[in-house]
Design a protein around this motif. Structure first.
Motif, mmCIF file in Angstrom:
data_model
loop_
_atom_site.group_PDB
_atom_site.id
_atom_site.type_symbol
_atom_site.label_atom_id
_atom_site.label_comp_id
_atom_site.label_asym_id
_atom_site.label_seq_id
_atom_site.Cartn_x
_atom_site.Cartn_y
_atom_site.Cartn_z
ATOM 1 N N ASP A 60 10.101 -13.111 20.386
ATOM 2 C CA ASP A 60 8.793 -12.701 20.893
ATOM 3 C C ASP A 60 8.338 -13.719 21.932
ATOM 4 O O ASP A 60 9.113 -14.586 22.364
ATOM 5 C CB ASP A 60 7.794 -12.510 19.747
ATOM 6 N N GLU A 61 7.067 -13.648 22.348
ATOM 7 C CA GLU A 61 6.613 -14.496 23.444
ATOM 8 C C GLU A 61 6.726 -15.980 23.124
ATOM 9 O O GLU A 61 6.920 -16.806 24.033
ATOM 10 C CB GLU A 61 5.172 -14.152 23.840
ATOM 11 N N THR A 62 6.633 -16.358 21.832
ATOM 12 C CA THR A 62 6.766 -17.770 21.480
ATOM 13 C C THR A 62 8.202 -18.252 21.626
ATOM 14 O O THR A 62 8.444 -19.455 21.745
ATOM 15 C CB THR A 62 6.290 -18.023 20.040
ATOM 16 N N ALA A 63 9.151 -17.331 21.610
ATOM 17 C CA ALA A 63 10.567 -17.686 21.727
ATOM 18 C C ALA A 63 11.118 -17.450 23.124
ATOM 19 O O ALA A 63 12.270 -17.794 23.392
ATOM 20 C CB ALA A 63 11.393 -16.886 20.717
ATOM 21 N N GLU A 66 34.265 -8.632 17.898
ATOM 22 C CA GLU A 66 34.821 -9.015 16.599
ATOM 23 C C GLU A 66 34.054 -10.168 15.967
ATOM 24 O O GLU A 66 33.987 -10.281 14.745
ATOM 25 C CB GLU A 66 36.299 -9.404 16.757
ATOM 26 N N HIS A 67 33.462 -11.020 16.830
ATOM 27 C CA HIS A 67 32.814 -12.220 16.314
ATOM 28 C C HIS A 67 31.450 -12.423 16.989
ATOM 29 O O HIS A 67 31.265 -13.364 17.777
ATOM 30 C CB HIS A 67 33.704 -13.445 16.535
ATOM 31 N N PRO A 68 30.473 -11.560 16.691
ATOM 32 C CA PRO A 68 29.149 -11.727 17.303
ATOM 33 C C PRO A 68 28.395 -12.901 16.687
ATOM 34 O O PRO A 68 28.650 -13.308 15.549
ATOM 35 C CB PRO A 68 28.458 -10.403 16.983
ATOM 36 N N TYR A 69 27.465 -13.432 17.461
ATOM 37 C CA TYR A 69 26.549 -14.471 16.983
ATOM 38 C C TYR A 69 25.141 -14.020 17.343
ATOM 39 O O TYR A 69 24.880 -13.591 18.473
ATOM 40 C CB TYR A 69 26.851 -15.813 17.642
ATOM 41 N N VAL A 70 24.229 -14.099 16.378
ATOM 42 C CA VAL A 70 22.869 -13.596 16.552
ATOM 43 C C VAL A 70 21.866 -14.749 16.445
ATOM 44 O O VAL A 70 21.947 -15.561 15.523
ATOM 45 C CB VAL A 70 22.541 -12.520 15.495
ATOM 46 N N TRP A 71 20.936 -14.797 17.378
ATOM 47 C CA TRP A 71 19.842 -15.776 17.379
ATOM 48 C C TRP A 71 18.535 -14.998 17.431
ATOM 49 O O TRP A 71 18.306 -14.215 18.358
ATOM 50 C CB TRP A 71 19.964 -16.711 18.581
ATOM 51 N N ILE A 72 17.681 -15.205 16.414
ATOM 52 C CA ILE A 72 16.405 -14.488 16.304
ATOM 53 C C ILE A 72 15.306 -15.530 16.100
ATOM 54 O O ILE A 72 15.401 -16.384 15.223
ATOM 55 C CB ILE A 72 16.393 -13.533 15.093
ATOM 56 N N ALA A 73 14.226 -15.439 16.883
ATOM 57 C CA ALA A 73 13.140 -16.412 16.739
ATOM 58 C C ALA A 73 11.816 -15.769 17.093
ATOM 59 O O ALA A 73 11.731 -14.901 17.971
ATOM 60 C CB ALA A 73 13.389 -17.634 17.623
ATOM 61 N N GLY A 74 10.763 -16.205 16.400
ATOM 62 C CA GLY A 74 9.428 -15.682 16.666
ATOM 63 C C GLY A 74 8.609 -15.663 15.393
ATOM 64 O O GLY A 74 8.714 -16.566 14.554
ATOM 65 N N GLU A 75 7.801 -14.617 15.238
ATOM 66 C CA GLU A 75 6.935 -14.499 14.058
ATOM 67 C C GLU A 75 7.786 -14.343 12.807
ATOM 68 O O GLU A 75 8.713 -13.538 12.768
ATOM 69 C CB GLU A 75 5.996 -13.303 14.244
#
Length: 301
Positions: free
Chosen positions: A181-184, A251-260
């Motif tokens: 979100d906007e904070t990230a 085959e090898h995804p990486y996920v980055w999630i940030a915010g509320e």
């Protein structure tokens, strides 16, 4: 024989050199200071602790022996044991502390850090044509009024590869997936700028207003989607958008999630439970929680 180990974080006394409004919801503040040469970071989603003055104070109140020591001293400003000293300062005097991510740094001709940028979300601060939708917090108020010469302290990295960098894709990653979100947005943009040309990325960034959308530069093979909350129905719409999205084969995804925090947890469940991404390859960071101040979050542990 003893071996000296450098403290990974230390205090930096900085002042504002310029400010720039990025949109209705974001402002960029550029800082400099004589001891920034000791500031070392690999960028990405580097986290910082920012100490701000209360209205009427010329500088933030932090423990004197921590904040005003000689830049070359091994102990002064090292970040060791500062928490208790800061907490013992009187309410209303003690500096306001907020967590932020480093947006960018620039080096001088000798390779030393000369300036850093921090982007502030201006919750509760209206812009022309955009009214405020909530009460402004102390950091938003400070950023809205910041001017050249305004003083702050930053507890930041003295070593480049430090534990306050969370974006760490495994070496075999063949797809980077990002939501913020906007904070990230500042951290996500810094991450995207760091990705090499051979990297593949699928990115969703959510902001309150269409005028908050920024130009995002990256060498990566990236598809970036900006989600504007003015045209969305909150968290349910975001989840529906991601559920309906087709990711490139990997085959090898990486996920980055940030915010509320609540939304971050919801999206982590989506990627792990619904898409089958290995939970060890998902980094999720709650930058804030709806309805709570940072002080309240700390009290909850």
């Amino acid at each position: 024989m003893t071996t000296a180990v450098a403290a990974p974080f230390r205090f930096f006394s900085l002042q504002v050199v310029r400010t720039r409004r990025l949109g209705p919801s974001l402002a960029r503040v550029t800082f400099a200071g004589p001891d920034l040469g000791a500031f070392h970071s690999d960028g990405l989603d580097q986290s910082l602790s920012l100490f701000l003055p209360h209205p009427g104070q010329s500088e933030p109140a932090v423990p004197v022996e921590l904040g005003r020591g000689s830049p070359g001293s091994s102990e002064a400003g090292s970040g060791r044991g500062w928490w208790q000293g800061w907490r013992e300062l009187p309410d209303g005097v003690r500096a306001v502390m907020r967590s932020y991510t480093l947006r960018a740094l620039r080096r001088d001709e000798d390779g030393n850090t000369a300036e850093i940028d921090i982007d502030f979300v201006l919750h509760g601060i209206g812009a022309p044509g955009h009214g405020a939708t909530c009460a402004a917090g102390p950091a938003a108020r400070w950023a809205a009024g910041a001017a050249p010469g305004s003083r702050v302290y930053v507890l930041g990295p003295a070593v480049a590869d430090n534990r306050a960098i969370r974006f760490r894709p495994p070496g075999d990653t063949d797809l980077v997936v990002i939501w913020g979100d906007e904070t990230a947005v500042p951290a996500a943009c810094a991450i995207m700028e760091s990705l090499p040309a051979h990297a593949r990325a699928r990115v969703w960034l959510e902001v309150p207003h269409a005028d908050d959308v920024q130009e995002l530069r990256t060498a990566a093979d990236a598809e970036v989607t900006w989600l504007v909350r003015d045209a969305a129905d909150g968290p349910a719409a975001t989840l529906a958008t991601l559920r309906g999205a087709q990711l490139p084969p990997a085959e090898h995804p990486y996920v980055w999630i940030a915010g509320e925090s609540a939304r971050v947890k919801q999206l982590r469940r989506h990627f792990v439970g619904e898409r089958g991404v290995d939970r060890r390859r998902v980094t999720f960071v709650g930058y804030w929680r709806q309805g709570l101040t940072e002080e309240q979050l700390r009290e909850q542990g």
